[in-house]
Design an enzyme around this catalytic site. Sequence first.
Site, PDB file in Angstrom:
ATOM      1  N   GLY A  18      40.268  -0.772  13.185  1.00 29.80           N
ATOM      2  CA  GLY A  18      38.917  -1.048  12.692  1.00 29.80           C
ATOM      3  C   GLY A  18      38.711  -0.411  11.329  1.00 29.80           C
ATOM      4  O   GLY A  18      37.602  -0.006  10.979  1.00 29.80           O
ATOM      5  N   GLY A  46      33.004  -0.608   7.757  1.00 28.91           N
ATOM      6  CA  GLY A  46      32.123   0.338   8.439  1.00 28.91           C
ATOM      7  C   GLY A  46      32.670   1.751   8.597  1.00 28.91           C
ATOM      8  O   GLY A  46      33.189   2.367   7.656  1.00 28.91           O
ATOM      9  N   ILE A  47      32.533   2.263   9.809  1.00 29.17           N
ATOM     10  CA  ILE A  47      32.888   3.651  10.134  1.00 29.17           C
ATOM     11  C   ILE A  47      34.383   3.899   9.889  1.00 29.17           C
ATOM     12  O   ILE A  47      34.765   4.945   9.346  1.00 29.17           O
ATOM     13  CB  ILE A  47      32.517   3.930  11.606  1.00 29.17           C
ATOM     14  CG1 ILE A  47      30.988   3.848  11.771  1.00 29.17           C
ATOM     15  CG2 ILE A  47      33.062   5.267  12.078  1.00 29.17           C
ATOM     16  CD1 ILE A  47      30.515   3.663  13.211  1.00 29.17           C
ATOM     17  N   GLY A  48      35.219   2.936  10.263  1.00 28.54           N
ATOM     18  CA  GLY A  48      36.670   3.101  10.102  1.00 28.54           C
ATOM     19  C   GLY A  48      37.064   3.211   8.637  1.00 28.54           C
ATOM     20  O   GLY A  48      37.868   4.082   8.263  1.00 28.54           O
ATOM     21  N   SER A  83      30.483   5.027  22.381  1.00 26.93           N
ATOM     22  CA  SER A  83      29.111   4.789  21.955  1.00 26.93           C
ATOM     23  C   SER A  83      28.158   5.389  22.980  1.00 26.93           C
ATOM     24  O   SER A  83      28.485   5.448  24.179  1.00 26.93           O
ATOM     25  CB  SER A  83      28.837   3.286  21.857  1.00 26.93           C
ATOM     26  OG  SER A  83      27.448   3.046  21.752  1.00 26.93           O
ATOM     27  N   TYR A 102      28.989  -4.341  26.805  1.00 26.48           N
ATOM     28  CA  TYR A 102      29.322  -3.379  25.735  1.00 26.48           C
ATOM     29  C   TYR A 102      29.280  -1.943  26.275  1.00 26.48           C
ATOM     30  O   TYR A 102      30.212  -1.163  26.065  1.00 26.48           O
ATOM     31  CB  TYR A 102      28.352  -3.549  24.560  1.00 26.48           C
ATOM     32  CG  TYR A 102      28.633  -2.610  23.416  1.00 26.48           C
ATOM     33  CD1 TYR A 102      29.746  -2.792  22.595  1.00 26.48           C
ATOM     34  CD2 TYR A 102      27.802  -1.523  23.161  1.00 26.48           C
ATOM     35  CE1 TYR A 102      30.013  -1.912  21.544  1.00 26.48           C
ATOM     36  CE2 TYR A 102      28.060  -0.644  22.120  1.00 26.48           C
ATOM     37  CZ  TYR A 102      29.164  -0.851  21.317  1.00 26.48           C
ATOM     38  OH  TYR A 102      29.438   0.027  20.284  1.00 26.48           O
TER      39      TYR A 102
HETATM   40  N1  LIG Z   1      27.520   0.960  14.113  1.00 27.50           N
HETATM   41  C1  LIG Z   1      27.008   1.623  15.158  1.00 27.50           C
HETATM   42  O1  LIG Z   1      25.790   1.911  15.244  1.00 27.50           O
HETATM   43  C2  LIG Z   1      27.916   2.053  16.274  1.00 27.50           C
HETATM   44  C3  LIG Z   1      27.355   2.856  17.297  1.00 27.50           C
HETATM   45  C4  LIG Z   1      28.180   3.279  18.338  1.00 27.50           C
HETATM   46  C5  LIG Z   1      29.524   2.914  18.345  1.00 27.50           C
HETATM   47  N2  LIG Z   1      30.022   2.124  17.344  1.00 27.50           N
HETATM   48  C6  LIG Z   1      31.454   1.773  17.410  1.00 27.50           C
HETATM   49  O2  LIG Z   1      32.071   2.144  16.199  1.00 27.50           O
HETATM   50  C7  LIG Z   1      33.245   1.345  15.994  1.00 27.50           C
HETATM   51  C8  LIG Z   1      33.279   0.851  14.554  1.00 27.50           C
HETATM   52  O3  LIG Z   1      32.168  -0.046  14.380  1.00 27.50           O
HETATM   53  P1  LIG Z   1      31.406  -0.226  12.986  1.00 27.50           P
HETATM   54  O4  LIG Z   1      30.001   0.159  13.217  1.00 27.50           O
HETATM   55  O5  LIG Z   1      32.162   0.392  11.875  1.00 27.50           O
HETATM   56  O6  LIG Z   1      31.422  -1.838  12.883  1.00 27.50           O
HETATM   57  P2  LIG Z   1      32.106  -2.840  11.831  1.00 27.50           P
HETATM   58  O7  LIG Z   1      31.666  -2.503  10.452  1.00 27.50           O
HETATM   59  O8  LIG Z   1      31.817  -4.207  12.353  1.00 27.50           O
HETATM   60  O9  LIG Z   1      33.665  -2.529  11.969  1.00 27.50           O
HETATM   61  C9  LIG Z   1      34.359  -2.920  13.125  1.00 27.50           C
HETATM   62  C10 LIG Z   1      35.844  -2.910  12.874  1.00 27.50           C
HETATM   63  O10 LIG Z   1      36.501  -3.393  14.051  1.00 27.50           O
HETATM   64  C11 LIG Z   1      37.305  -4.529  13.700  1.00 27.50           C
HETATM   65  N3  LIG Z   1      37.364  -5.522  14.765  1.00 27.50           N
HETATM   66  C12 LIG Z   1      36.335  -6.227  15.320  1.00 27.50           C
HETATM   67  N4  LIG Z   1      36.807  -7.112  16.196  1.00 27.50           N
HETATM   68  C13 LIG Z   1      38.161  -6.989  16.206  1.00 27.50           C
HETATM   69  C14 LIG Z   1      39.209  -7.653  16.884  1.00 27.50           C
HETATM   70  N5  LIG Z   1      38.998  -8.686  17.711  1.00 27.50           N
HETATM   71  N6  LIG Z   1      40.485  -7.248  16.640  1.00 27.50           N
HETATM   72  C15 LIG Z   1      40.755  -6.240  15.785  1.00 27.50           C
HETATM   73  N7  LIG Z   1      39.803  -5.586  15.098  1.00 27.50           N
HETATM   74  C16 LIG Z   1      38.513  -5.960  15.300  1.00 27.50           C
HETATM   75  C17 LIG Z   1      36.605  -5.115  12.486  1.00 27.50           C
HETATM   76  O11 LIG Z   1      37.484  -5.987  11.796  1.00 27.50           O
HETATM   77  P3  LIG Z   1      36.881  -7.108  10.762  1.00 27.50           P
HETATM   78  O12 LIG Z   1      36.668  -6.374   9.470  1.00 27.50           O
HETATM   79  O13 LIG Z   1      37.931  -8.165  10.689  1.00 27.50           O
HETATM   80  O14 LIG Z   1      35.587  -7.612  11.375  1.00 27.50           O
HETATM   81  C18 LIG Z   1      36.240  -3.844  11.738  1.00 27.50           C
HETATM   82  O15 LIG Z   1      37.355  -3.306  11.065  1.00 27.50           O
HETATM   83  C19 LIG Z   1      33.192   0.256  17.053  1.00 27.50           C
HETATM   84  O16 LIG Z   1      34.067   0.587  18.111  1.00 27.50           O
HETATM   85  C20 LIG Z   1      31.745   0.288  17.539  1.00 27.50           C
HETATM   86  O17 LIG Z   1      31.634  -0.160  18.871  1.00 27.50           O
HETATM   87  C21 LIG Z   1      29.259   1.686  16.316  1.00 27.50           C
END
Ligand SMILES: NC(=O)c1ccc[n+]([C@@H]2O[C@H](COP(=O)([O-])OP(=O)(O)OC[C@H]3O[C@@H](n4cnc5c(N)ncnc54)[C@H](OP(=O)(O)O)[C@@H]3O)[C@@H](O)[C@H]2O)c1
Length: 275
Positions: A10, A14-16, A132, A158
């Site tokens: 990821g 975003g976070i990653g 989460s 989720y």
């Molecule tokens: N944002 C929040 O408020 C929040 C809160 C709690 C937990 N989280 C967790 O934090 C983590 C990172 O999320 P984020 O907020 O940074 O969201 P994000 O910006 O949407 O980033 C998600 C990452 O996961 C990748 N991904 C999604 N679907 C995938 C798939 N089928 N196969 C491989 N990679 C995939 C995305 O790739 P693409 O760039 O190709 O889409 C992106 O690199 C997630 O596990 C999320 O559940 C987020």
Amino acid sequence: MAAKTIVLTGASDGIGAAAAAELRRRGHRVVLVGRSPDKTREVAGRLQAPWHVADFAHLSSVRALAADLLAGYPRIDVLANNAGAIFGRERQVSADGHEMTFQVNYLAPFLLTRLLTDRLIESRGTVINTSSLANRLFGNLDLADLESERNYDPRRAYGNSKLEQIMFTFELDRRYRSHGLTSTAFHPGVIASNFSGVAGSAMHAAYHTPLRRLLGTPEKGARTLVFLADGTPGEDYPTGRYFVRSRPARPNRQARSGTLDLALWNRTTAMLQQD
Ligand SMILES: NC(=O)c1ccc[n+]([C@@H]2O[C@H](COP(=O)([O-])OP(=O)(O)OC[C@H]3O[C@@H](n4cnc5c(N)ncnc54)[C@H](OP(=O)(O)O)[C@@H]3O)[C@@H](O)[C@H]2O)c1
């Protein structure tokens, strides 16, 4: 502190992406894993980091990724399973026949971790799972309905996937800590990212309307991940725990007994043997 080899999924957004930038700044070798080749290449170019792509909706793609990582990196000090998503109101099924939230957020990272376990043990490594707070808000695990066939709701699916990640974290740490492999999970905060980008998904409105400016930045969301990846597990922080704001916190009560963790581990292992 010696530079570590950190595999981060990821990492394209975003976070990653924010965690990757900070860990590079601290001198670590970060191996970026994304889904979109264009987005991942762009981040990798900026950070001068190696990159790979895999789509967790296909378990064959996870297996190919693991083979590439084993061939490319003789040490893996940290595996950060950070990729994740929430899906829409209609239940979706992956190419492998699993409910999509269950597969992308839990089953695929479980498989990746198991395929890399020996390398992680040799490296005395650690696994960090981005969970989460939804594990507490919406998680209510039913071992007889892991695929949400009877009762699909996107938030519950989720929350369950994030609870399953925590149970996996605890069981992994319990089994392998004495072999040198540790594990932790964490909640990053409520962060303005591309998360919940699917229009019509349960949380889309909160993340994609003016409310967004009330959410934290991806850099803030990356802090606990960076703390765990950069630190020394067992010395700087206890392992086999769930963290919020870089401190141990209480997960869903279903993750506190240990019995369900083991049952889920066995069920998941059996499922993957059939795939
Ligand atoms: N944002 C929040 O408020 C929040 C809160 C709690 C937990 N989280 C967790 O934090 C983590 C990172 O999320 P984020 O907020 O940074 O969201 P994000 O910006 O949407 O980033 C998600 C990452 O996961 C990748 N991904 C999604 N679907 C995938 C798939 N089928 N196969 C491989 N990679 C995939 C995305 O790739 P693409 O760039 O190709 O889409 C992106 O690199 C997630 O596990 C999320 O559940 C987020």
